[in-house]
Design an enzyme around this catalytic site. Structure first.
Site, PDB file in Angstrom:
ATOM      1  N   HIS A  84      48.252  88.583   5.293  1.00 53.74           N
ATOM      2  CA  HIS A  84      47.637  87.333   4.696  1.00 53.74           C
ATOM      3  C   HIS A  84      48.024  85.923   4.875  1.00 53.74           C
ATOM      4  O   HIS A  84      47.459  85.151   5.142  1.00 53.74           O
ATOM      5  CB  HIS A  84      47.381  87.870   3.384  1.00 53.74           C
ATOM      6  N   GLU A 108      40.587  92.384  -1.634  1.00 52.48           N
ATOM      7  CA  GLU A 108      41.681  92.796  -2.449  1.00 52.48           C
ATOM      8  C   GLU A 108      42.143  91.364  -3.103  1.00 52.48           C
ATOM      9  O   GLU A 108      43.047  91.440  -4.138  1.00 52.48           O
ATOM     10  CB  GLU A 108      42.999  93.189  -1.501  1.00 52.48           C
ATOM     11  N   ASP A 169      26.014  90.121   0.944  1.00 57.13           N
ATOM     12  CA  ASP A 169      26.293  90.212   2.321  1.00 57.13           C
ATOM     13  C   ASP A 169      26.572  89.034   3.127  1.00 57.13           C
ATOM     14  O   ASP A 169      25.677  88.175   3.119  1.00 57.13           O
ATOM     15  CB  ASP A 169      25.013  91.026   2.969  1.00 57.13           C
ATOM     16  N   ASP A 196      37.931  87.795   6.867  1.00 58.70           N
ATOM     17  CA  ASP A 196      38.914  88.981   6.818  1.00 58.70           C
ATOM     18  C   ASP A 196      38.100  90.164   6.462  1.00 58.70           C
ATOM     19  O   ASP A 196      37.748  90.832   5.329  1.00 58.70           O
ATOM     20  CB  ASP A 196      39.635  88.761   5.521  1.00 58.70           C
TER      21      ASP A 196
END
Length: 534
Positions: A84, A108, A169, A196
C-alpha cells in the site's frame, strides 16, 4: 460453504479459515508455515535474545492473515504495508499538493490509511462496492485501517473526518458524474485517483470490464484536475520471458495501456514495480499523468523526496516515522522501468522506433578525446587567438578515420553534469545579490547557457551540461553542415510516445551520446550543429 486453504499453507502447522457471505465470496485465512520464524515485531514483543531456539522455529511467529475474494488473494497482513505504501506515495508525491483524492476499491482500509498520512489532504473519497467487506476488515484486519498513531487523525481510518466512504459500483459512480453524458452533479475534481482493485490478469468478468471499458477510463480522466495523477495497480510485473502483451494473460493490461495512450488527456505514463509486496512475484503499478510536469517530481533526487516526506507526512504519537517502507531511495528505484517492461514493449507489432536503440551498437567504434595521451586520442585541438593572445575559437580535428555511426567522445559525454531547472533558477537568484562575489556564478551560468541542454524527456526539468572535449567542437547553424549528431534521432512522429519504457529507462543515455553522421577522414574538422539536442 466449503473452504480450502491456499496451496502455500498445505505444509503449515496451523491453518485457520473463516468465510463470509457478501456480494463476493470472502475468505480470511490465517496461515503459519513450518518454515516461518518470528518477525522483528515478534522479537520485540516476546523479548527474544540471541541464541533463543524459538528464533528458528514457528512457535512464536505471528500467522499471516490472507484475504481472498472469489478465490483471488487480495491482501497479506504481514506485507500489506509495503504494497500500500508502494501504491499510494509515489503518486501522492508526483502531485505538488494533493487535496482531493479518490480511491476505487480498497475495502480493507489500508489505501485510505496511507492517503490520510498526507497533510495536504482535504477529502479522501473512497468508493467501495462491498460494505460487508469493510466491516469484515475492521473486525478481523484492524491493523489495515488503524489510524490511531497519526496526529490529527481518528482511531479508525474509516471514521476520520476527511474520509468520505461511499458504497457504490465505482464504474457507475464515475460514469454518472464525469462521463460524456453525466446524470448526477459532479463533486470537485480529484488531484489523485487510486484504483486498488483486481489484477489485470485475473480471469473474471469484473477484471475484463474494468480494464477494457473506454467510457470508464474517460470518466476517470475527466474527473482529474489539470495536473491530476491516476495510479493503477496492474498486477504481476512483466518479465523478459513474457510473450507479446496482447496475446498472453496480460492482454487486459495491454488493452488498458492502449486506451490510455490514445487519450488526449494523458501526457505521460510511467510504469514501476516493487518486489516486496508479499506476492510470489513483483507487483506493478502504472502512474498516469495529465501534465508532463509530473516527471519533474517523479525523477526528483532521493534527498528531495526525503524532504517532501518530512514536510508533508503527518507526525505520529509514538514519534516513529509514519512511513515504514517508502522513502527517497525507494522512489529512486522506481524511476527506471525494469528490463521486462522494455522487452515486452518492444515485442509490439510493428516494433516501436526507439527499440532499435535499447543498447549501444556493440559493432560501432568508440572514438574519444584523451588529453593526457595524444597517441590514444582520436582528436586534436587547435586554438585561435587574437592579437592580444586571447583565445577566440577552438577547432577539433580527427587524428584517425572515424566511420559513420561511431560514438564520438562517449567517455567525456557520459561525464556530463546533470542539473535541474530548479538548480538553474537558484543560481540565477544568487546573482541578484549583487557585488563582485557573484561574478563566478555569472560565468558559470554563461557556460551553462552555451553547453547545457534540456532533456528530451518532456517535463522532466533535467539539463545536461557538457564538461569534456565536446565543448571544444565548433558549432554551426545548419544541421547539414555538421558531421556529428545525437545518437538517437528524433522520433519519426515528432513527438515521443506517452508510454515507452525504452525512453524512460534509457533517458540519460539518449540525452548525452553522440555519433558520426558520415565518415570523418583523418585531418577533417569535427563540426556539430548548434541545435543538436533540441
Amino acid at each position: 460453504m466449503k473452504l480450502t486453504a491456499p496451496t502455500m499453507c498445505t505444509s503449515s502447522l496451523q491453518v485457520y479459515s473463516r468465510a463470509f457471505r457478501s456480494p463476493k465470496t470472502c475468505c480470511l485465512v490465517c496461515c503459519l508455515q513450518i518454515t516461518d520464524t518470528p518477525t522483528y515485531e515478534d522479537v520485540q514483543k516476546y523479548n527474544l535474545t540471541p541464541g533463543d531456539p524459538r528464533l528458528s522455529s514457528p512457535e512464536l511467529a505471528t500467522p499471516d492473515r490472507l484475504l481472498f475474494l472469489d478465490g483471488t488473494i487480495q491482501s497479506m497482513s504481514l506485507s500489506e504495508n509495503v504494497y500500500h505504501e508502494a501504491l499510494v506515495h509515489p503518486a501522492m508525491f508526483a502531485h505538488p499538493a494533493p487535496k482531493q483524492v479518490a480511491i476505487l476499491g480498497g475495502g480493507e482500509g489500508a489505501t485510505l490509511r496511507e492517503v490520510l498520512k498526507h497533510k495536504t489532504l482535504e477529502r479522501a473519497t473512497m468508493i467501495e462496492l462491498d460494505a460487508e467487506l469493510v466491516q469484515i476488515s475492521r473486525k478481523f484486519l484492524p491493523k489495515m485501517s488503524n489510524c490511531s498513531n497519526f496526529i490529527g487523525r481518528s482511531e479508525n481510518c474509516f471514521d476520520d473526518e476527511l474520509a468520505n466512504v461511499q458504497y457504490f459500483d465505482a464504474r457507475a459512480w464515475f460514469v454518472d458524474r464525469f462521463g460524456d453524458a453525466p446524470t448526477i452533479e459532479a463533486p470537485p475534481k480529484f488531484d489523485v485517483i487510486f484504483i486498488d482493485a483486481l489484477d489485470s490478469e485475473d480471469e473474471t468478468a469484473i477484471a475484463d470490464h474494468l480494464y477494457s471499458d473506454g467510457h470508464f477510463i474517460n470518466s476517470l480522466l475527466n474527473s482529474l484536475t489539470d495536473d491530476g495523477v491516476l495510479n493503477i495497480q496492474v498486477g504481476t510485473a512483466a518479465t523478459i520471458d513474457d510473450p507479446r502483451a496482447d496475446m498472453g494473460i496480460y492482454k487486459n493490461r495491454e488493452m488498458l495501456f492502449n486506451l490510455l495512450e490514445s487519450s488526449e488527456d494523458v501526457a505521460a505514463m510511467l510504469i514501476y514495480e516493487d518486489p516486496h509486496c508479499g506476492f510470489l512475484e513483483p507487483h506493478s503499478f502504472l502512474l498516469v499523468c495529465k501534465s508532463v510536469t509530473c516527471r519533474s517530481r517523479w525523477y526528483a533526487r532521493s534527498d528531495q523526496v526525503d524532504y517532501e516526506i518530512y514536510d508533508r507526512i503527518v507526525r505520529t504519537h509514538n514519534k516513529v516515522r509514519a512511513l515504514t517502507y517508502f522513502d527517497g531511495t525507494t522512489q529512486r528505484s522506481y524511476q527506471w522501468p525494469k528490463k521486462g517492461w522494455e522487452t515486452v514493449y518492444c515485442r509490439r507489432e510493428p516494433m516501436p522506433f526507439e527499440c532499435a536503440y535499447r543498447t549501444m551498437n556493440m559493432q560501432a567504434e568508440l572514438h574519444d578525446f584523451d588529453l593526457e595521451n595524444e597517441e590514444n586520442s582520436s582528436f586534436r585541438v587547435e586554438t585561435h587567438k587574437n592579437e592580444s593572445g586571447k583565445i577566440i575559437s577552438t577547432k577539433v580535428y580527427a587524428t584517425t578515420s572515424i566511420p559513420r555511426g561511431s560514438f564520438v567522445m562517449p567517455a567525456h559525454l557520459a561525464s556530463s553534469l546533470q542539473v535541474t531547472t530548479r538548480n538553474l533558477e537558484g543560481l540565477k537568484k544568487n546573482t541578484e545579490v549583487g557585488g563582485g562575489r557573484v561574478a563566478v556564478i555569472q560565468d558559470l551560468l554563461g557556460f551553462f547557457e552555451s553547453y547545457a541542454h534540456e532533456s528530451a524527456a518532456d517535463g522532466s526539468a533535467q539539463h545536461y551540461v557538457e564538461l569534456g572535449g565536446s565543448v571544444l567542437i565548433r558549432r554551426v547553424d545548419g544541421r547539414e553542415e555538421a558531421n556529428v549528431d545525437k545518437w538517437v534521432p528524433n522520433h519519426p512522429s515528432g513527438i515521443r510516445p506517452k508510454y515507452s519504457p525504452v525512453y524512460e529507462r534509457n533517458r540519460v543515455s539518449f540525452d548525452v551520446f553522440m555519433v558520426a553522421t558520415e565518415d570523418i577522414e583523418e585531418g577533417e574538422e569535427v563540426v556539430m550543429y548548434r541545435g543538436t539536442w533540441q
